[in-house]
Scaffold this motif. Sequence first.
Motif, PDB file in Angstrom:
ATOM      1  N   TYR A   1      41.593  44.192  40.024  1.00 38.96           N
ATOM      2  CA  TYR A   1      41.428  42.897  40.031  1.00 38.96           C
ATOM      3  C   TYR A   1      40.362  42.497  39.072  1.00 38.96           C
TER       4      TYR A   1
ATOM      5  N   GLN B   1      49.572  44.434  40.742  1.00 35.27           N
ATOM      6  CA  GLN B   1      48.491  44.181  41.928  1.00 35.27           C
ATOM      7  C   GLN B   1      49.324  43.942  43.048  1.00 35.27           C
ATOM      8  N   THR B   2      49.193  44.282  44.020  1.00 35.89           N
ATOM      9  CA  THR B   2      49.805  43.931  45.392  1.00 35.89           C
ATOM     10  C   THR B   2      48.867  43.614  46.607  1.00 35.89           C
ATOM     11  N   PHE B   3      49.366  42.466  47.152  1.00 36.04           N
ATOM     12  CA  PHE B   3      48.601  42.152  48.485  1.00 36.04           C
ATOM     13  C   PHE B   3      49.765  42.774  49.529  1.00 36.04           C
TER      14      PHE B   3
ATOM     15  N   ASP C   1      42.250  38.256  51.707  1.00 38.56           N
ATOM     16  CA  ASP C   1      42.690  38.768  50.465  1.00 38.56           C
ATOM     17  C   ASP C   1      43.236  40.265  50.771  1.00 38.56           C
ATOM     18  N   VAL C   2      43.351  40.935  51.952  1.00 41.53           N
ATOM     19  CA  VAL C   2      43.673  42.100  52.174  1.00 41.53           C
ATOM     20  C   VAL C   2      44.778  41.974  53.502  1.00 41.53           C
TER      21      VAL C   2
ATOM     22  N   ARG D   1      40.967  44.916  47.919  1.00 43.22           N
ATOM     23  CA  ARG D   1      40.936  43.916  47.131  1.00 43.22           C
ATOM     24  C   ARG D   1      41.134  44.076  45.644  1.00 43.22           C
ATOM     25  N   LYS D   2      40.769  45.192  45.215  1.00 37.21           N
ATOM     26  CA  LYS D   2      40.762  45.565  43.807  1.00 37.21           C
ATOM     27  C   LYS D   2      42.196  45.590  43.357  1.00 37.21           C
ATOM     28  N   ILE D   3      43.124  46.013  44.260  1.00 35.78           N
ATOM     29  CA  ILE D   3      44.401  46.068  44.010  1.00 35.78           C
ATOM     30  C   ILE D   3      45.276  44.896  44.427  1.00 35.78           C
ATOM     31  N   SER D   4      44.607  43.972  45.063  1.00 33.77           N
ATOM     32  CA  SER D   4      45.324  42.686  45.540  1.00 33.77           C
ATOM     33  C   SER D   4      45.112  41.484  44.410  1.00 33.77           C
ATOM     34  N   PRO D   5      46.316  40.841  44.056  1.00 36.20           N
ATOM     35  CA  PRO D   5      46.324  39.708  43.213  1.00 36.20           C
ATOM     36  C   PRO D   5      45.844  38.337  44.001  1.00 36.20           C
ATOM     37  N   VAL D   6      45.442  38.497  45.359  1.00 36.14           N
ATOM     38  CA  VAL D   6      45.231  37.146  46.166  1.00 36.14           C
ATOM     39  C   VAL D   6      43.692  37.167  46.229  1.00 36.14           C
ATOM     40  N   ASN D   7      43.176  35.717  45.797  1.00 32.77           N
ATOM     41  CA  ASN D   7      41.921  35.723  46.023  1.00 32.77           C
ATOM     42  C   ASN D   7      41.917  34.281  46.600  1.00 32.77           C
TER      43      ASN D   7
ATOM     44  N   GLN E   1      44.562  30.143  41.745  1.00 30.54           N
ATOM     45  CA  GLN E   1      45.389  31.369  41.546  1.00 30.54           C
ATOM     46  C   GLN E   1      46.036  31.487  39.995  1.00 30.54           C
TER      47      GLN E   1
ATOM     48  N   LYS F   1      44.558  33.482  37.090  1.00 29.33           N
ATOM     49  CA  LYS F   1      44.495  34.886  37.098  1.00 29.33           C
ATOM     50  C   LYS F   1      45.715  35.748  36.385  1.00 29.33           C
ATOM     51  N   TYR F   2      46.851  35.200  36.145  1.00 29.46           N
ATOM     52  CA  TYR F   2      47.572  35.957  35.499  1.00 29.46           C
ATOM     53  C   TYR F   2      48.335  35.054  34.502  1.00 29.46           C
TER      54      TYR F   2
END
Lengths: 217, 412
Positions: free
Chosen positions: A36, A78-80, B320-321, B396-402, B407, B410-411
Amino acid sequence: MKINKKIDGRDAQGNTWLYSDIVKDHFFNPRNILFYGEEEIYEADASGRVGSPACGDEMVVWLKIDPKTEKIKECKWQTFGCGSAIASTSVMSEIVTENNGLTIDQALKIKPQDIMERLGGLPAQKVHCSVLGDKALRMAINDWFRKTGQHQRIVVEGAKIIDEKLRITDRDIEEAVLEGARNLEDIQKKLKVGVASPEAIPEIEQLIRFYTEKYYG
Amino acid sequence: MFFNKKKKSFVYLDHAATTYIDERVKQAMEPFWIKEFTNPSSLYAPALKVKGFLSEARKKVAKILQALPDNIIFTSGGTESNNLAIFGIARKYQNQGKHIVTSKIEHQAVLRCCEQLEKEGFTVTYLEPDSEGFISPKKVLSAITPETILVTIMYANNEIGTIEPIVEIGKEILKWRKEKNTVFPYFHTDACQAAGALELAVEKLHVDLLTFNGSKIYGPKGVGVLYKRRGVEIQPLFFGGGQEMGQRSGTENISGIIGLTKALELVQDNRLAENKRLFNLRNYFWEQVQTKINKVKLNGPKLEDELLRLPNNLNFSILDVEGEALLLYLDNYGICCSTGSACTSASLEPSHVLSACGLPYEYSHGSLRFSLGHCNTKADIDYVMEYLPEIVEKLRKISPVNLGVVQHAKYK
């Protein structure tokens, strides 16, 4: 407490809830992650995002593609989501990049079943997770087609309207089956499909059988 | 590697799912496996002895409920007791009316019964709770019609620990009956989560039927109680030898009944002291969570008032998780808890309780429920807090959600 490895974690419906060792490995040690914040500086050639936190799963896939060979050089993500969503994306990123990378055309042939097989199977309730990983990849590839002006190659997933009144498509029914619906009653609970259009019911039932066979047969 | 090698431990924080058996309960049950095994319906001396133990147990349970022994029906558990109460009343009194009032946050053992009755021609009103899970007595009253034969509202909620105002609801129902000069509606409460922590005196609660079971109070699984006020009749679910005053046929689960009775006595005896201990431990836990993890939200009632929330329940969402991922990582460290995330339910729907309280899906998916009990100490909480913040950070580090952050920035 030691749990017997041979334990049969099936529920009353005969569905297993156990994750294979491969799923666990990818879940605890995910490959090819873009942490992230790193996406800000990562120079991807294309990206795709599916799902939403409200649905319980959201994935983003970034690709680096060699424009000459059309081979996928890098696939970051990235995956949630739950364990199987994370493992599915991880395995998908491995499949498309190993042995110097698949070409775009090869990557488009990947099916959710390929991801599942590589994971050593998924519990029935989790099959939809492998579909999402596959979808995110397709969206990223379409993004690449768009960015490189190859609009004729963009793959549009067709959807056919089954219930005219509620505008429900075959894709909606596919989703519902992946979310656990197995008969007309389940589907109606989820979508209210066919309630207002009884003439659509035979086709709906046929689609339920088709998708159940496809993913769980 | 991405994740540290796990440390072996076993920290059980899922007492709302089920409990282990208290050692003293196990001892009380011991004679009934091999020694006192006879069928209490038989007529020889050993059977009469068992019959005596059974009737003793019934008296003890009745005493704690401040009821009469013949108000106590032993069943196979909470699910059966709820089924017996709801179908029992509905089928017995359907000629008096076909309307039932319940809430959206009941346990499945109540909700599925109501749904089945809807298929059989009943109408059911599912009351909405407020954002903390409370069902307002006024709302209950306004849902009652002359057709209503049963109101069923849980005593305490299993997911968020909300203690429902059963006494007040009971009073409103009594008032309605008096005004309309009727005995209906009857009032049932599912007290499975409450039995270890709250007072069960049925007269004070103004309930006509009350459910609880052994497996949540350090007693055995497979045994429960339905309290039923004298004069209230039910149509049985099981037919056969006519045990339990004809209301629940089947040879009595004597070891289970003895175990449940002992367990009930033990938890009720020590209720106030244990409540206080768990209350402090739980509040310490939440304090730690808030200090060490950002973007967390408490679900259910505030923690300060012990009359509003079960003292052992902590339910919060980590943004976010996703809950199942958290659960699997916690499990890797030997920590047991639950989540309201859809990913762990067969239906793939997030918790119906959190949704009914108006929590957005993205919050439900990241919810964790910890339910504390006898075995837990501060060391357990510290153990969880040693790993939970790290797990959250990694996911959270591997989640694209914040959530709360735009949104699309971020990408690209």
